[in-house]
Scaffold this motif. Structure first.
Motif, PDB file in Angstrom:
ATOM      1  N   LEU A  47       0.807  -1.212   0.000  1.00 44.94           N
ATOM      2  CA  LEU A  47       0.000   0.000   0.000  1.00 44.94           C
ATOM      3  C   LEU A  47       0.846   1.271   0.000  1.00 44.94           C
ATOM      4  O   LEU A  47       0.321   2.364   0.205  1.00 44.94           O
ATOM      5  CB  LEU A  47      -0.954  -0.014   1.197  1.00 44.94           C
TER       6      LEU A  47
ATOM      7  N   TYR B 158      -6.519   1.790   5.714  1.00 49.17           N
ATOM      8  CA  TYR B 158      -7.174   0.782   4.882  1.00 49.17           C
ATOM      9  C   TYR B 158      -7.570  -0.433   5.721  1.00 49.17           C
ATOM     10  O   TYR B 158      -8.734  -0.871   5.711  1.00 49.17           O
ATOM     11  CB  TYR B 158      -6.239   0.374   3.741  1.00 49.17           C
TER      12      TYR B 158
ATOM     13  N   PRO C 203      -7.102   3.587  -1.895  1.00 47.33           N
ATOM     14  CA  PRO C 203      -7.606   3.187  -0.576  1.00 47.33           C
ATOM     15  C   PRO C 203      -8.503   4.232   0.068  1.00 47.33           C
ATOM     16  O   PRO C 203      -9.373   3.883   0.879  1.00 47.33           O
ATOM     17  CB  PRO C 203      -6.316   2.984   0.241  1.00 47.33           C
TER      18      PRO C 203
ATOM     19  N   VAL D 140     -12.115   3.551  -0.405  1.00 46.26           N
ATOM     20  CA  VAL D 140     -12.647   2.577   0.546  1.00 46.26           C
ATOM     21  C   VAL D 140     -12.948   3.258   1.873  1.00 46.26           C
ATOM     22  O   VAL D 140     -13.947   2.966   2.538  1.00 46.26           O
ATOM     23  CB  VAL D 140     -11.654   1.420   0.742  1.00 46.26           C
ATOM     24  N   LEU D 141     -12.099   4.197   2.256  1.00 49.78           N
ATOM     25  CA  LEU D 141     -12.260   4.898   3.528  1.00 49.78           C
ATOM     26  C   LEU D 141     -13.461   5.829   3.531  1.00 49.78           C
ATOM     27  O   LEU D 141     -14.233   5.848   4.507  1.00 49.78           O
ATOM     28  CB  LEU D 141     -10.985   5.692   3.829  1.00 49.78           C
TER      29      LEU D 141
END
Length: 422
Positions: free
Chosen positions: A175, A184, A386, A389-390
């Motif tokens: 990442l 993440y 990421p 996603v957060l």
């Protein structure tokens, strides 16, 4: 206009083939970062399996007006429109208008895809189980490979210097940055908390969930990212408070004991973390405040860099180290105001729909994101990452949930019982 207007398109009208592709596409988007060391491969998979099917579904549902005909939906569209307008009319914007049109469209499709899948609760829960299982396995694999195979020492000084952010084998689960990695994996810790306290689980299922949670939390701890620590703790605590039952109360009690023991055992390390402070963020934020008269109204432009160099040092940064400040810098008071109103409307809708377990999950994830954005998130208007996603994932969840009428759902919520067996 009702804040919690119920979706008017029944779940049966979602084409089955498209629904299955969207499930696969969202699975790839949430977990593909663990498999793809090549960003272009990840982007291609996400485009083909998520964005293209979502676009076709959006047109098939005639732009899905029922999704946007609510206060959070209107504010979301207004925020995207302002970002696009800034790219067109603010000369300080990075990249051209075509680039920002693409970014805005992708975000729109992503949020729409998540919101569309939320109405299929069983399938969406199955998706969550799959992604949490996979990410927890990767967390344990990373810990095993780094500290058993590579035999890295576990001392505080070493962990503080060599922070965790990759598996370390063939580019998997890389990442790139420990802060991003901590945030993440923290998202999936909140998802796992939801599965543990929001559903009836058998003893062996609970044991597996606890093992998975241990791996995720140890990974977040070893990233040495205090922003990830606090945001993960806030999100998990919010999930426990939003699902008041014996399991959640027991976990809160155990968590308090663990924190108390950690403070006693690791007091010198905690003092060292306190001495580190905010890692120079106070200087960056002070520079932002000094320059506020330059950009407070219209902003510096979409994607504009806030350049800051530390005094007597070669270290420099291109963003405000706070998403709230960075958004104000780029999009002015209007963009910042729309963003804050979007957050408040999502919190309000989630609270109004709290009889629905997925609404409570969305609230917990949004709490994690809101805490993280204070100091660690640098951008949400960019290509899939990421940070989607957060932040955008809980936005989609909260836009997709609806408050069901009837006394049964409210009675069940009042009795504080999980909705279904896992």
């Amino acid at each position: 206009m009702r804040l919690t207007q119920r979706l008017t398109v029944p779940s049966a009208m979602l084409p089955k083939a498209w629904f299955l592709v969207l499930v696969l596409g969202l699975f790839v988007q949430l977990t593909g970062l663990l498999f793809n060391s090549d960003g272009s491969r990840y982007a291609t998979q996400t485009y083909l399996l998520l964005f293209v099917p979502a676009l076709i579904l959006l047109f098939w549902q005639r732009l899905s007006l029922h999704t946007w005909r609510q206060v959070p939906g209107v504010l979301f569209l207004c925020l995207l429109a302002w970002v696009l307008a800034s790219s067109l009319f603010n000369p300080g914007s990075n990249n051209d208008a075509d680039y920002w049109l693409k970014i805005v469209l992708l975000i729109l499709l992503y949020v729409f895809a998540v919101a569309s899948l939320v109405s299929h609760k069983r399938a969406f829960t199955g998706l969550l189980v799959a992604v949490v299982t996979l990410v927890a396995v990767f967390a344990w694999l990373t810990i095993y490979y780094q500290f058993v195979v590579l035999d890295k020492p576990l001392g505080y000084a070493v962990l503080r210097h060599a922070r965790l952010y990759e598996l370390g084998w063939r580019g998997l689960a890389d990442l790139k940055n420990p802060i991003i990695a901590g945030l993440y994996y923290g998202v999936f810790a909140v998802l796992l908390t939801y599965l543990l306290v929001g559903f009836k689980v058998r003893a062996w299922q609970a044991a597996l969930l606890v093992v998975g949670m241990a791996g995720l939390l140890v990974y977040v701890l070893f990233t040495a990212s205090r922003g990830a620590w606090f945001s993960t703790a806030a999100g998990c605590l919010a999930a426990l408070l939003l699902f008041p039952n014996i399991k959640s109360r027991t976990l809160i009690g155990l968590g308090c004991l663990v924190v108390a023991a950690a403070v006693y055992l690791f007091w010198p390390e905690i003092q060292h973390e306190r001495e580190i402070g905010v890692s120079g963020r106070d200087l960056i934020w002070g520079n932002w405040a000094d320059r506020l008269p330059e950009f407070w109204l219209m902003g510096a432009g979409a994607g504009a860099d806030l350049i800051f160099n530390f005094p007597n040092s070669n270290r420099g940064f291109l963003h405000a180290h706070s998403l709230y400040l960075q958004l104000w810098y780029e999009y002015g008071i209007v963009g910042f105001g729309l963003f804050v109103l979007l957050l408040l409307s999502l919190l309000w809708k989630g609270w109004q729909c709290r009889a629905e377990p997925l609404a409570r999950l969305g609230l917990a994830l949004l709490v994690l994101a809101m805490v993280a954005m204070v100091s660690d998130v640098y951008a949400i208007f960019h290509r899939p990452s990421p940070f989607w996603v957060l932040f955008w994932f809980p936005v989609g969840i909260l836009l997709g949930v609806s408050r069901h009428d009837g006394k049964a759902s409210l009675k069940q919520s009042a009795q504080e019982k999980p909705e279904n067996a896992l």
